[in-house]
Design an enzyme around this catalytic site. Structure first.
Site, PDB file in Angstrom:
ATOM      1  N   ASN A 188       0.847  -1.194   0.000  1.00 20.16           N
ATOM      2  CA  ASN A 188       0.000   0.000   0.000  1.00 20.16           C
ATOM      3  C   ASN A 188       0.881   1.242   0.000  1.00 20.16           C
ATOM      4  O   ASN A 188       2.011   1.201   0.485  1.00 20.16           O
ATOM      5  CB  ASN A 188      -0.861   0.039   1.270  1.00 20.16           C
ATOM      6  CG  ASN A 188      -2.023  -0.919   1.203  1.00 20.16           C
ATOM      7  OD1 ASN A 188      -2.138  -1.717   0.278  1.00 20.16           O
ATOM      8  ND2 ASN A 188      -2.870  -0.848   2.199  1.00 20.16           N
TER       9      ASN A 188
HETATM   10  O1  PMT Z   1       1.866   6.965   6.100  1.00 22.60           O
HETATM   11  P1  PMT Z   1       1.507   8.316   5.505  1.00 22.60           P
HETATM   12  O2  PMT Z   1       2.134   8.550   4.160  1.00 22.60           O
HETATM   13  O3  PMT Z   1       1.769   9.438   6.476  1.00 22.60           O
HETATM   14  O4  PMT Z   1      -0.075   8.306   5.231  1.00 22.60           O
HETATM   15  C1  PMT Z   1      -0.952   8.192   6.311  1.00 22.60           C
HETATM   16  C2  PMT Z   1      -2.117   7.257   5.991  1.00 22.60           C
HETATM   17  C3  PMT Z   1      -2.962   7.887   4.891  1.00 22.60           C
HETATM   18  C4  PMT Z   1      -1.604   5.886   5.534  1.00 22.60           C
HETATM   19  C5  PMT Z   1      -2.911   7.082   7.316  1.00 22.60           C
HETATM   20  O5  PMT Z   1      -3.370   8.343   7.756  1.00 22.60           O
HETATM   21  C6  PMT Z   1      -4.102   6.136   7.128  1.00 22.60           C
HETATM   22  O6  PMT Z   1      -5.170   6.505   6.674  1.00 22.60           O
HETATM   23  N1  PMT Z   1      -3.895   4.831   7.502  1.00 22.60           N
HETATM   24  C7  PMT Z   1      -4.873   3.762   7.256  1.00 22.60           C
HETATM   25  C8  PMT Z   1      -4.833   3.415   5.808  1.00 22.60           C
HETATM   26  C9  PMT Z   1      -5.734   2.258   5.471  1.00 22.60           C
HETATM   27  O7  PMT Z   1      -5.252   1.326   4.865  1.00 22.60           O
HETATM   28  O8  PMT Z   1      -6.970   2.319   5.839  1.00 22.60           O
HETATM   29  P2  PMT Z   1      -8.027   1.122   5.656  1.00 22.60           P
HETATM   30  O9  PMT Z   1      -9.282   1.794   5.421  1.00 22.60           O
HETATM   31  O10 PMT Z   1      -7.595   0.118   4.624  1.00 22.60           O
HETATM   32  O11 PMT Z   1      -7.990   0.367   7.053  1.00 22.60           O
HETATM   33  C10 PMT Z   1      -8.822   0.770   8.125  1.00 22.60           C
HETATM   34  C11 PMT Z   1      -8.150   0.494   9.445  1.00 22.60           C
HETATM   35  O12 PMT Z   1      -7.974  -0.914   9.628  1.00 22.60           O
HETATM   36  C12 PMT Z   1      -6.770   1.131   9.613  1.00 22.60           C
HETATM   37  O13 PMT Z   1      -6.653   1.568  10.943  1.00 22.60           O
HETATM   38  C13 PMT Z   1      -5.804  -0.034   9.325  1.00 22.60           C
HETATM   39  O14 PMT Z   1      -4.579   0.111  10.037  1.00 22.60           O
HETATM   40  C14 PMT Z   1      -6.612  -1.220   9.866  1.00 22.60           C
HETATM   41  N2  PMT Z   1      -6.325  -2.513   9.214  1.00 22.60           N
HETATM   42  C15 PMT Z   1      -6.640  -2.706   7.902  1.00 22.60           C
HETATM   43  C16 PMT Z   1      -6.433  -3.950   7.339  1.00 22.60           C
HETATM   44  C17 PMT Z   1      -5.852  -4.985   8.123  1.00 22.60           C
HETATM   45  N3  PMT Z   1      -5.599  -6.197   7.627  1.00 22.60           N
HETATM   46  N4  PMT Z   1      -5.547  -4.754   9.413  1.00 22.60           N
HETATM   47  C18 PMT Z   1      -5.768  -3.533   9.973  1.00 22.60           C
HETATM   48  O15 PMT Z   1      -5.473  -3.330  11.162  1.00 22.60           O
END
Ligand code: PMT
Length: 215
Positions: A27
Site C-alpha cells: 500500500n
Molecule cells: O503513512 P503516511 O504517508 O503518512 O499516510 C498516512 C495514511 C494515509 C496511511 C494514514 O493516515 C491512514 O489513513 N492509515 C490507514 C490506511 C488504510 O489502509 O486504511 P483502511 O481503510 O484500509 O484500514 C482501516 C483500518 O484498519 C486502519 O486503521 C488499518 O490500520 C486497519 N487494518 C486494515 C487492514 C488490516 N488487515 N488490518 C488492519 O489493522
C-alpha cells in the site's frame, strides 16, 4: 506530561506482501502520520511502542520501535505488545497477501500477456485488537478513503468495534499518503470533529488532545 503512565501502541507505514524474492504487493504509505503520533505521544510522557512497516524514517526520541515487513508480522508484533492503554492503527495494512510466496523469481510465460495471482485476506489487526481479551481502553483506527468518506468511515467504526475512526481523504496530491500534511475527520459513536489541513505533527497533537478528553 499529560499521558504519563499510559502505554500506547502505534502502527505506521505500509506492509509489503512478498510475491517472490524480487516482487511484492504493498500500500502507499510513508509512515509519517503514525510516526508523528508516536512522537507526540512520547512528548506527553507516554510509553510508546511503534510497530513500523518498511519506511525510511528516523525513530522519534523516546519511542521504542519494532520493524516488520508483512501484515502477518505486523499482526504478531501488535498482538504481542498488548496489554496497552491505547492502540492507534495508522498503518496502511495490505488487505490481501499472495496465497503462496514463490521461492524463485517468477518467470514471464512466453506468448502470454497475463499472469494470475491468488490472494488471500490478511488478518484484521485493528478488529482483533478491539475484540481482544486484552483490549486497550481506547482503540483508534484510520480510514483512507477516496470517496463517500463519512459512510465508509462510520462503517469501519462499527464493523471493527473501535472507539474512534480518523478518516482521511486520499487520492489527491495535497494530503493523506506520503504528504507532509493531512486533514482528518474523527468519528466516534455519536460525534465527530474536523481537524483542518495542517502538518502531520500538528494533526497528531490535535488527535491526542481529543483522545485525552475521551480517556
Ligand atoms: O503513512 P503516511 O504517508 O503518512 O499516510 C498516512 C495514511 C494515509 C496511511 C494514514 O493516515 C491512514 O489513513 N492509515 C490507514 C490506511 C488504510 O489502509 O486504511 P483502511 O481503510 O484500509 O484500514 C482501516 C483500518 O484498519 C486502519 O486503521 C488499518 O490500520 C486497519 N487494518 C486494515 C487492514 C488490516 N488487515 N488490518 C488492519 O489493522
Amino acid at each position: 506530561m499529560s499521558l504519563a503512565g499510559k502505554r500506547i501502541v502505534v502502527s505506521a507505514g505500509p506492509t509489503y506482501e512478498d510475491i517472490d524474492p524480487v516482487r511484492f504487493l504493498g500500500n502507499r504509505s510513508s509512515g509519517k502520520m503514525g510516526f508523528a503520533i508516536a512522537e507526540q505521544a512520547a512528548c506527553r510522557g507516554a510509553e510508546v511502542l511503534l510497530v513500523a512497516g518498511p519506511v525510511s524514517l528516523t525513530t522519534p526520541a523516546g519511542v521504542k520501535r519494532v520493524d516488520v515487513r508483512s501484515a502477518a508480522q505486523m499482526h504478531a508484533a501488535v498482538m504481542a505488545a498488548l496489554p496497552a492503554d491505547i492502540y492507534i492503527g495508522a498503518a496502511a495494512v495490505a488487505d490481501f497477501t499472495p496465497h503462496e510466496v514463490a521461492t524463485q523469481k517468477l518467470k514471464k510465460t512466453p506468448g502470454s500477456a497475463q499472469m494470475t495471482l491468488t490472494l488471500v485476506r490478511t488478518r484484521d489487526i485493528l478488529a482483533e485488537v478491539a475484540a481482544s481479551d486484552l483490549r486497550p481502553d481506547c482503540v483508534v483506527g484510520f480510514a483512507a478513503e477516496t470517496d463517500d468518506i463519512e459512510r465508509y468511515a462510520l462503517g469501519k467504526l462499527t464493523a471493527k468495534g473501535v472507539d474512534m475512526i480518523c478518516a482521511n481523504q486520499v487520492g489527491r496530491a495535497d494530503g493523506g499518503f506520503e504528504s507532509e500534511h493531512n486533514a482528518l475527520t474523527v468519528y466516534w459513536p455519536g460525534g465527530s470533529v474536523n481537524l483542518a489541513r495542517a502538518a502531520k505533527r500538528e494533526i497528531a497533537a490535535q488527535l491526542l488532545n481529543l483522545l485525552e478528553t475521551r480517556l
